[in-house]
Enzyme design. Sequence first.
Site, PDB file in Angstrom:
ATOM      1  N   GLY A 129       0.818  -1.227   0.000  1.00 26.70           N
ATOM      2  CA  GLY A 129       0.000   0.000   0.000  1.00 26.70           C
ATOM      3  C   GLY A 129       0.843   1.264   0.000  1.00 26.70           C
ATOM      4  N   LEU A 147       1.364   3.550  -2.151  1.00 31.32           N
ATOM      5  CA  LEU A 147       0.962   4.750  -2.900  1.00 31.32           C
ATOM      6  C   LEU A 147      -0.112   5.566  -2.182  1.00 31.32           C
ATOM      7  CD1 LEU A 147       0.962   3.289  -6.527  1.00 31.32           C
ATOM      8  CD2 LEU A 147       2.732   4.651  -5.393  1.00 31.32           C
ATOM      9  N   ASP A 152       2.074  -1.827  -4.369  1.00 31.69           N
ATOM     10  CA  ASP A 152       0.689  -1.348  -4.206  1.00 31.69           C
ATOM     11  C   ASP A 152      -0.161  -2.090  -5.232  1.00 31.69           C
ATOM     12  OD1 ASP A 152      -0.542   1.455  -2.804  1.00 31.69           O
ATOM     13  OD2 ASP A 152      -1.745   0.620  -4.449  1.00 31.69           O
ATOM     14  N   ASP A 155      -1.287  -7.003  -5.000  1.00 29.90           N
ATOM     15  CA  ASP A 155      -2.546  -6.992  -4.245  1.00 29.90           C
ATOM     16  C   ASP A 155      -2.303  -7.883  -3.028  1.00 29.90           C
ATOM     17  OD1 ASP A 155      -5.087  -7.632  -3.203  1.00 29.90           O
ATOM     18  OD2 ASP A 155      -6.028  -7.241  -5.149  1.00 29.90           O
ATOM     19  N   TYR A 204     -13.881  -0.873  10.026  1.00 27.83           N
ATOM     20  CA  TYR A 204     -12.451  -0.533  10.066  1.00 27.83           C
ATOM     21  C   TYR A 204     -11.899  -0.789  11.473  1.00 27.83           C
ATOM     22  CZ  TYR A 204      -8.336   2.598   9.830  1.00 27.83           C
ATOM     23  OH  TYR A 204      -7.072   3.134   9.874  1.00 27.83           O
ATOM     24  N   LYS A 260      -9.160  -3.486  12.795  1.00 23.39           N
ATOM     25  CA  LYS A 260      -7.912  -3.015  13.427  1.00 23.39           C
ATOM     26  C   LYS A 260      -7.703  -3.670  14.796  1.00 23.39           C
ATOM     27  CE  LYS A 260      -5.958  -0.351  10.395  1.00 23.39           C
ATOM     28  NZ  LYS A 260      -4.649  -0.717   9.842  1.00 23.39           N
ATOM     29  N   ILE A 302      -3.746  11.787  10.371  1.00 24.11           N
ATOM     30  CA  ILE A 302      -2.454  12.271   9.881  1.00 24.11           C
ATOM     31  C   ILE A 302      -2.625  13.503   9.006  1.00 24.11           C
ATOM     32  CG2 ILE A 302      -0.456  11.674   8.457  1.00 24.11           C
ATOM     33  CD1 ILE A 302      -1.091   8.756   9.446  1.00 24.11           C
TER      34      ILE A 302
HETATM   35  P1  NAD Z   1      -4.475   5.231   2.077  1.00 23.29           P
HETATM   36  O1  NAD Z   1      -5.909   4.863   1.912  1.00 23.29           O
HETATM   37  O2  NAD Z   1      -4.037   6.609   1.774  1.00 23.29           O
HETATM   38  O3  NAD Z   1      -3.559   4.233   1.232  1.00 23.29           O
HETATM   39  C1  NAD Z   1      -3.784   2.843   1.235  1.00 23.29           C
HETATM   40  C2  NAD Z   1      -3.058   2.242   0.045  1.00 23.29           C
HETATM   41  O4  NAD Z   1      -3.350   0.844   0.047  1.00 23.29           O
HETATM   42  C3  NAD Z   1      -3.516   2.817  -1.301  1.00 23.29           C
HETATM   43  O5  NAD Z   1      -2.397   3.206  -2.071  1.00 23.29           O
HETATM   44  C4  NAD Z   1      -4.247   1.657  -1.958  1.00 23.29           C
HETATM   45  O6  NAD Z   1      -4.070   1.619  -3.376  1.00 23.29           O
HETATM   46  C5  NAD Z   1      -3.579   0.474  -1.289  1.00 23.29           C
HETATM   47  N1  NAD Z   1      -4.431  -0.737  -1.295  1.00 23.29           N
HETATM   48  C6  NAD Z   1      -5.752  -0.831  -1.047  1.00 23.29           C
HETATM   49  N2  NAD Z   1      -6.151  -2.105  -1.184  1.00 23.29           N
HETATM   50  C7  NAD Z   1      -5.058  -2.819  -1.500  1.00 23.29           C
HETATM   51  C8  NAD Z   1      -4.828  -4.198  -1.781  1.00 23.29           C
HETATM   52  N3  NAD Z   1      -5.812  -5.097  -1.779  1.00 23.29           N
HETATM   53  N4  NAD Z   1      -3.556  -4.586  -2.047  1.00 23.29           N
HETATM   54  C9  NAD Z   1      -2.547  -3.684  -2.086  1.00 23.29           C
HETATM   55  N5  NAD Z   1      -2.708  -2.378  -1.874  1.00 23.29           N
HETATM   56  C10 NAD Z   1      -3.956  -1.953  -1.570  1.00 23.29           C
HETATM   57  O7  NAD Z   1      -4.073   4.830   3.596  1.00 23.29           O
HETATM   58  P2  NAD Z   1      -2.956   5.485   4.525  1.00 23.29           P
HETATM   59  O8  NAD Z   1      -3.558   6.685   5.140  1.00 23.29           O
HETATM   60  O9  NAD Z   1      -1.670   5.592   3.809  1.00 23.29           O
HETATM   61  O10 NAD Z   1      -2.889   4.383   5.675  1.00 23.29           O
HETATM   62  C11 NAD Z   1      -1.880   3.404   5.738  1.00 23.29           C
HETATM   63  C12 NAD Z   1      -2.080   2.609   7.022  1.00 23.29           C
HETATM   64  O11 NAD Z   1      -2.091   3.496   8.150  1.00 23.29           O
HETATM   65  C13 NAD Z   1      -3.404   1.856   7.074  1.00 23.29           C
HETATM   66  O12 NAD Z   1      -3.224   0.631   7.752  1.00 23.29           O
HETATM   67  C14 NAD Z   1      -4.285   2.744   7.901  1.00 23.29           C
HETATM   68  O13 NAD Z   1      -5.288   2.007   8.551  1.00 23.29           O
HETATM   69  C15 NAD Z   1      -3.293   3.326   8.888  1.00 23.29           C
HETATM   70  N6  NAD Z   1      -3.735   4.605   9.472  1.00 23.29           N
HETATM   71  C16 NAD Z   1      -3.866   5.726   8.712  1.00 23.29           C
HETATM   72  C17 NAD Z   1      -4.309   6.908   9.303  1.00 23.29           C
HETATM   73  C18 NAD Z   1      -4.463   8.200   8.512  1.00 23.29           C
HETATM   74  O14 NAD Z   1      -4.955   9.206   9.067  1.00 23.29           O
HETATM   75  N7  NAD Z   1      -4.042   8.257   7.259  1.00 23.29           N
HETATM   76  C19 NAD Z   1      -4.618   6.941  10.671  1.00 23.29           C
HETATM   77  C20 NAD Z   1      -4.508   5.767  11.401  1.00 23.29           C
HETATM   78  C21 NAD Z   1      -4.045   4.601  10.800  1.00 23.29           C
END
Ligand code: NAD
Length: 319
Positions: free
Chosen positions: A8, A10, A34, A53, A142, A146, A172
């Site tokens: 993931g 990207l 990704d 994936d 979600y 988690k 974030i």
């Molecule tokens: P995001 O949604 O911006 O990015 C997720 C990425 O995962 C995307 O690039 C998407 O293409 C990829 N993806 C989705 N399904 C996929 C699959 N089946 N196989 C491979 N890739 C896949 O998320 P983020 O904000 O970068 O979050 C990353 C991690 O941090 C996650 O576990 C999220 O739960 C956690 N998190 C994020 C936040 C936040 O505020 N951004 C807060 C708490 C926790």
Amino acid sequence: MKKIMLTGCLGQIGTELTLHLRDRYGNDNVLATDCNKTGPDEIMQSGPFEVLDVLEADRMADLCVKYKINTIIHLAAILSAVGEEKPQRAFNVNMIGLFNVLEVAREKQLQVFTPSSIAVFGESTPQNMTPQDTIQRPNTIYGVTKVAGELLSDYYYTKFGVDTRGIRLPGIISHMAMPGGGTTDYAVHIFYEAVKNRRYASFIAEGTRMDMIYMPDCLKAITMLLEADPVRLRHRNSFNIASMSFAPEDIAAEIKKHIPDFELTYDVDPVRQAIADSWPNCMDDRCAREEWGWKPDYDLSLTTKDMLEKLSAKLNIKL
Ligand code: NAD
């Protein structure tokens, strides 16, 4: 030497974490993956990239062998607001994806880092100074995935000795990639709209406090825990971390110090508001501070100043 694979890569975090880790460990030692095929040139050209994936367990294992991976940073997930629209997809990606990562890590004895979230808490959790170890009864798919992910990661550590680690990330704030459909996304949108239009209609209501973190602190926290001495870790999955907690009107007041005519209005989204109401106001992160030395660098004031400077340059709009 670490040989890292990110899933993931990207998304909002991966876009910056990939570059941060390539700086730290060397471009060739950080494989970015990704399910999407293309991303920013900086990522695609600065080091190896493969389409993956996370539901494809065999391909994941093959890539670990091909690139001699010893650490997986598992970012691929479906976030809170999108998860409520597609709960089955969220279950599959968040649960089966993590299971595939943990299985490959068990077979090949890899280190695994998986971010958890403030979404692991719910209405019955103490809302202020939420303790590290407390009630976790979330009301989103979600959050459910988690919590299960935290438990599964701890299980793989105690049962199979897999070196699993994680942090409960707050919302974030960042300026490179847009957030991917979470409840705290308003705290990023507000900066873009402030720079572009000097006004913003918040989908989160006045008075709703949530924990947030600026991206440089998020990158710092992930790197610190990744490298922390395992002997000191009493907890593993996952650590509360905190750096600032605010409501929409607090961030608007900070923005007004730089853009005096900025105007905040409200257009509350009931789905995301209900999620926000069930999350903590602020977490107690003493375990992270004691067990691996966590300490943030950015408060709301420093974050606001830096975000506005960076976005003004990126969007080529003078403040
Ligand atoms: P995001 O949604 O911006 O990015 C997720 C990425 O995962 C995307 O690039 C998407 O293409 C990829 N993806 C989705 N399904 C996929 C699959 N089946 N196989 C491979 N890739 C896949 O998320 P983020 O904000 O970068 O979050 C990353 C991690 O941090 C996650 O576990 C999220 O739960 C956690 N998190 C994020 C936040 C936040 O505020 N951004 C807060 C708490 C926790």
